[in-house]
Design a protein around this motif. Sequence first.
Motif, PDB file in Angstrom:
ATOM      1  N   ALA A 139       0.830  -1.205   0.000  1.00  0.00           N
ATOM      2  CA  ALA A 139       0.000   0.000   0.000  1.00  0.00           C
ATOM      3  C   ALA A 139       0.864   1.255   0.000  1.00  0.00           C
ATOM      4  CB  ALA A 139      -0.925   0.018   1.215  1.00  0.00           C
ATOM      5  N   LEU A 140       0.324   2.306  -0.580  1.00  0.00           N
ATOM      6  CA  LEU A 140       1.036   3.565  -0.656  1.00  0.00           C
ATOM      7  C   LEU A 140       1.472   4.037   0.716  1.00  0.00           C
ATOM      8  CD1 LEU A 140       1.940   6.003  -2.386  1.00  0.00           C
ATOM      9  CD2 LEU A 140      -0.311   7.001  -1.967  1.00  0.00           C
ATOM     10  N   GLY A 141       2.750   4.270   0.886  1.00  0.00           N
ATOM     11  CA  GLY A 141       3.274   4.774   2.143  1.00  0.00           C
ATOM     12  C   GLY A 141       3.345   3.733   3.238  1.00  0.00           C
ATOM     13  N   GLU A 142       3.121   2.448   2.885  1.00  0.00           N
ATOM     14  CA  GLU A 142       3.158   1.350   3.859  1.00  0.00           C
ATOM     15  C   GLU A 142       2.334   1.661   5.103  1.00  0.00           C
ATOM     16  OE1 GLU A 142       7.122   0.052   4.791  1.00  0.00           O
ATOM     17  OE2 GLU A 142       6.995  -1.476   3.259  1.00  0.00           O
ATOM     18  N   GLY A 143       1.160   2.218   4.872  1.00  0.00           N
ATOM     19  CA  GLY A 143       0.238   2.420   5.986  1.00  0.00           C
ATOM     20  C   GLY A 143       0.427   3.719   6.737  1.00  0.00           C
ATOM     21  N   ARG A 144       1.264   4.625   6.223  1.00  0.00           N
ATOM     22  CA  ARG A 144       1.525   5.841   6.974  1.00  0.00           C
ATOM     23  C   ARG A 144       0.298   6.745   7.081  1.00  0.00           C
ATOM     24  NH1 ARG A 144       6.683   6.046   8.336  1.00  0.00           N
ATOM     25  NH2 ARG A 144       8.175   4.828   7.128  1.00  0.00           N
ATOM     26  N   PHE A 145      -0.712   6.474   6.267  1.00  0.00           N
ATOM     27  CA  PHE A 145      -1.930   7.276   6.354  1.00  0.00           C
ATOM     28  C   PHE A 145      -3.048   6.506   7.048  1.00  0.00           C
ATOM     29  CE2 PHE A 145       0.361   8.467   2.445  1.00  0.00           C
ATOM     30  CZ  PHE A 145       0.754   9.733   2.819  1.00  0.00           C
ATOM     31  N   ALA A 146      -2.765   5.263   7.440  1.00  0.00           N
ATOM     32  CA  ALA A 146      -3.810   4.431   8.027  1.00  0.00           C
ATOM     33  C   ALA A 146      -4.315   5.002   9.350  1.00  0.00           C
ATOM     34  CB  ALA A 146      -3.316   3.004   8.219  1.00  0.00           C
ATOM     35  N   ALA A 147      -3.415   5.501  10.177  1.00  0.00           N
ATOM     36  CA  ALA A 147      -3.823   6.039  11.479  1.00  0.00           C
ATOM     37  C   ALA A 147      -4.770   7.225  11.304  1.00  0.00           C
ATOM     38  CB  ALA A 147      -2.598   6.455  12.281  1.00  0.00           C
ATOM     39  N   ALA A 148      -4.453   8.107  10.364  1.00  0.00           N
ATOM     40  CA  ALA A 148      -5.314   9.263  10.110  1.00  0.00           C
ATOM     41  C   ALA A 148      -6.674   8.805   9.598  1.00  0.00           C
ATOM     42  CB  ALA A 148      -4.655  10.201   9.099  1.00  0.00           C
ATOM     43  N   ASP A 149      -6.679   7.805   8.712  1.00  0.00           N
ATOM     44  CA  ASP A 149      -7.930   7.264   8.192  1.00  0.00           C
ATOM     45  C   ASP A 149      -8.765   6.666   9.319  1.00  0.00           C
ATOM     46  OD1 ASP A 149      -7.147   7.947   5.660  1.00  0.00           O
ATOM     47  OD2 ASP A 149      -6.418   5.945   5.132  1.00  0.00           O
ATOM     48  N   PHE A 150      -8.099   5.914  10.187  1.00  0.00           N
ATOM     49  CA  PHE A 150      -8.782   5.263  11.304  1.00  0.00           C
ATOM     50  C   PHE A 150      -9.450   6.296  12.204  1.00  0.00           C
ATOM     51  CE2 PHE A 150      -8.532   3.860  15.772  1.00  0.00           C
ATOM     52  CZ  PHE A 150      -9.323   2.718  15.720  1.00  0.00           C
ATOM     53  N   LEU A 151      -8.687   7.306  12.609  1.00  0.00           N
ATOM     54  CA  LEU A 151      -9.220   8.321  13.514  1.00  0.00           C
ATOM     55  C   LEU A 151     -10.358   9.097  12.877  1.00  0.00           C
ATOM     56  CD1 LEU A 151      -5.894   9.636  15.085  1.00  0.00           C
ATOM     57  CD2 LEU A 151      -7.580   8.107  16.127  1.00  0.00           C
ATOM     58  N   ARG A 152     -10.253   9.342  11.562  1.00  0.00           N
ATOM     59  CA  ARG A 152     -11.320  10.066  10.881  1.00  0.00           C
ATOM     60  C   ARG A 152     -12.600   9.230  10.832  1.00  0.00           C
ATOM     61  NH1 ARG A 152      -9.318  10.142   6.177  1.00  0.00           N
ATOM     62  NH2 ARG A 152     -10.571   8.454   5.332  1.00  0.00           N
ATOM     63  N   GLU A 153     -12.456   7.929  10.538  1.00  0.00           N
ATOM     64  CA  GLU A 153     -13.620   7.085  10.353  1.00  0.00           C
ATOM     65  C   GLU A 153     -14.331   6.754  11.664  1.00  0.00           C
ATOM     66  OE1 GLU A 153     -15.042   6.365   7.565  1.00  0.00           O
ATOM     67  OE2 GLU A 153     -13.482   7.304   6.351  1.00  0.00           O
ATOM     68  N   ILE A 154     -13.590   6.628  12.760  1.00  0.00           N
ATOM     69  CA  ILE A 154     -14.268   6.294  14.015  1.00  0.00           C
ATOM     70  C   ILE A 154     -14.815   7.539  14.715  1.00  0.00           C
ATOM     71  CG2 ILE A 154     -12.880   4.208  14.347  1.00  0.00           C
ATOM     72  CD1 ILE A 154     -11.359   5.722  16.537  1.00  0.00           C
ATOM     73  N   GLN A 155     -14.521   8.701  14.152  1.00  0.00           N
ATOM     74  CA  GLN A 155     -15.127   9.962  14.560  1.00  0.00           C
ATOM     75  C   GLN A 155     -15.168  10.163  16.077  1.00  0.00           C
ATOM     76  OE1 GLN A 155     -18.893  10.371  12.444  1.00  0.00           O
ATOM     77  NE2 GLN A 155     -18.017   9.349  10.673  1.00  0.00           N
ATOM     78  N   ALA A 156     -16.338   9.975  16.698  1.00  0.00           N
ATOM     79  CA  ALA A 156     -16.507  10.341  18.107  1.00  0.00           C
ATOM     80  C   ALA A 156     -15.582   9.572  19.035  1.00  0.00           C
ATOM     81  CB  ALA A 156     -17.961  10.117  18.525  1.00  0.00           C
ATOM     82  N   LEU A 157     -15.117   8.408  18.624  1.00  0.00           N
ATOM     83  CA  LEU A 157     -14.240   7.611  19.482  1.00  0.00           C
ATOM     84  C   LEU A 157     -12.777   8.020  19.376  1.00  0.00           C
ATOM     85  CD1 LEU A 157     -15.347   3.865  19.341  1.00  0.00           C
ATOM     86  CD2 LEU A 157     -15.192   5.334  21.340  1.00  0.00           C
ATOM     87  N   ALA A 158     -12.446   8.822  18.384  1.00  0.00           N
ATOM     88  CA  ALA A 158     -11.046   9.125  18.080  1.00  0.00           C
ATOM     89  C   ALA A 158     -10.263   9.634  19.285  1.00  0.00           C
ATOM     90  CB  ALA A 158     -10.961  10.140  16.936  1.00  0.00           C
ATOM     91  N   SER A 159     -10.880  10.485  20.085  1.00  0.00           N
ATOM     92  CA  SER A 159     -10.168  11.079  21.220  1.00  0.00           C
ATOM     93  C   SER A 159      -9.857  10.051  22.301  1.00  0.00           C
ATOM     94  CB  SER A 159     -10.993  12.216  21.822  1.00  0.00           C
ATOM     95  OG  SER A 159     -12.227  11.723  22.326  1.00  0.00           O
ATOM     96  N   ASN A 160     -10.464   8.867  22.200  1.00  0.00           N
ATOM     97  CA  ASN A 160     -10.231   7.828  23.189  1.00  0.00           C
ATOM     98  C   ASN A 160      -9.155   6.828  22.768  1.00  0.00           C
ATOM     99  OD1 ASN A 160     -12.538   8.147  25.340  1.00  0.00           O
ATOM    100  ND2 ASN A 160     -13.478   8.507  23.343  1.00  0.00           N
ATOM    101  N   PHE A 161      -8.524   7.080  21.621  1.00  0.00           N
ATOM    102  CA  PHE A 161      -7.486   6.179  21.126  1.00  0.00           C
ATOM    103  C   PHE A 161      -6.125   6.866  21.074  1.00  0.00           C
ATOM    104  CE2 PHE A 161     -10.926   3.509  19.853  1.00  0.00           C
ATOM    105  CZ  PHE A 161     -10.379   2.232  19.727  1.00  0.00           C
ATOM    106  N   ARG A 162      -5.118   6.120  21.465  1.00  0.00           N
ATOM    107  CA  ARG A 162      -3.740   6.540  21.271  1.00  0.00           C
ATOM    108  C   ARG A 162      -3.192   5.737  20.098  1.00  0.00           C
ATOM    109  NH1 ARG A 162       1.118   6.451  25.810  1.00  0.00           N
ATOM    110  NH2 ARG A 162       2.801   7.170  24.443  1.00  0.00           N
ATOM    111  N   THR A 163      -2.698   6.396  19.062  1.00  0.00           N
ATOM    112  CA  THR A 163      -2.184   5.689  17.892  1.00  0.00           C
ATOM    113  C   THR A 163      -0.680   5.494  18.004  1.00  0.00           C
ATOM    114  OG1 THR A 163      -1.864   7.714  16.612  1.00  0.00           O
ATOM    115  CG2 THR A 163      -3.999   6.620  16.431  1.00  0.00           C
TER     116      THR A 163
END
Length: 339
Positions: free
Chosen positions: A178-202
Amino acid sequence: MTSTISLVERHPTLDAGSIVSSLVPPPQFVEARFDNYIPNPDFPSQEEARHILEEFASKNTSVIKQGKLFGRTKKVEEFPPGVYLDGGFGVGKTHLLAASWNIASGKKYFGTFLQYTSLVGALGYVKAVEALKGASLICIDEFELDDPGDTMMMTRMLGELVAGGTRIAATSNTPPAALGEGRFAAADFLREIQALASNFRTLRIDGTDYRQRTAEGVSRVLSSSELTSAVESKSNEGLTVSSDSFDSLLAHLATVHPSVYVRLLEGLDVIALSDVHVIVNQTDALRLVAFIDRVYDAQIPIIASGSPLSEVFGGDMIHGGYRKKYLRCVSRLIALTNS
């Protein structure tokens, strides 16, 4: 006369207790611990992730909250209730996730994103949440973002569980190609889980695949006569071998709920498939992905005739919306057919 079994003759039934009890680490990770995870010294993020995950998993008390999860109220906590591991294949994410599960106390569950969505599909949302409530830790391997409906449903479910004190550890499903070997995955994850994002440490885990396995290469293929001889030979060795045509397997998978695919594999040592061909129906392709995930978890070798299994995803599937799933499956098929 050799004896083999047929997968299409197995008809596992849905049972809430059995489905929930299957949410444990795959056999190859039963002994996964933080002290037997070997970080690559060339990638310091691996050692850092091990340290942080061990601290996270060793917390035996629930997060102390004041007010509602999504309200504008103060939260008092030593560690966020969620941790997300971002990285490519073969850097040890699943090992660390399983190690977290192994040392956590209390009620706990471990499964892939698909296993949890299948649980909801089998039991219904309310019953699935009820079954998972009270868990001290829920581990989600290969969190998938390619289905908005599933992502929203999982976000809602995790929100309810976190509100009850459950801690969540998740990994991405980003393949090495995958492009960037997943370097954008964390941003995608936090964007998609929306309200839960602040409860996750990436946590980013860099590194190369320790298995040196990629989505390149091809599955081993046998001729029809070689497959017949291989099935006979392995049966004579006392191994339990299933033998089915590729089409009959695909048709049978459509009649079995994905949450119980694992029960199709009970007691099997080898899977033999004849007349493998390219799949043009995406529904069949996604069922095969779910099935191969369970085969890979059980580490059951596959022998096959026809087209290479690693080349069964036809048309534009490998470049479409489910690209990550298919690339992961191709990688696993190469490993299972060349073991």
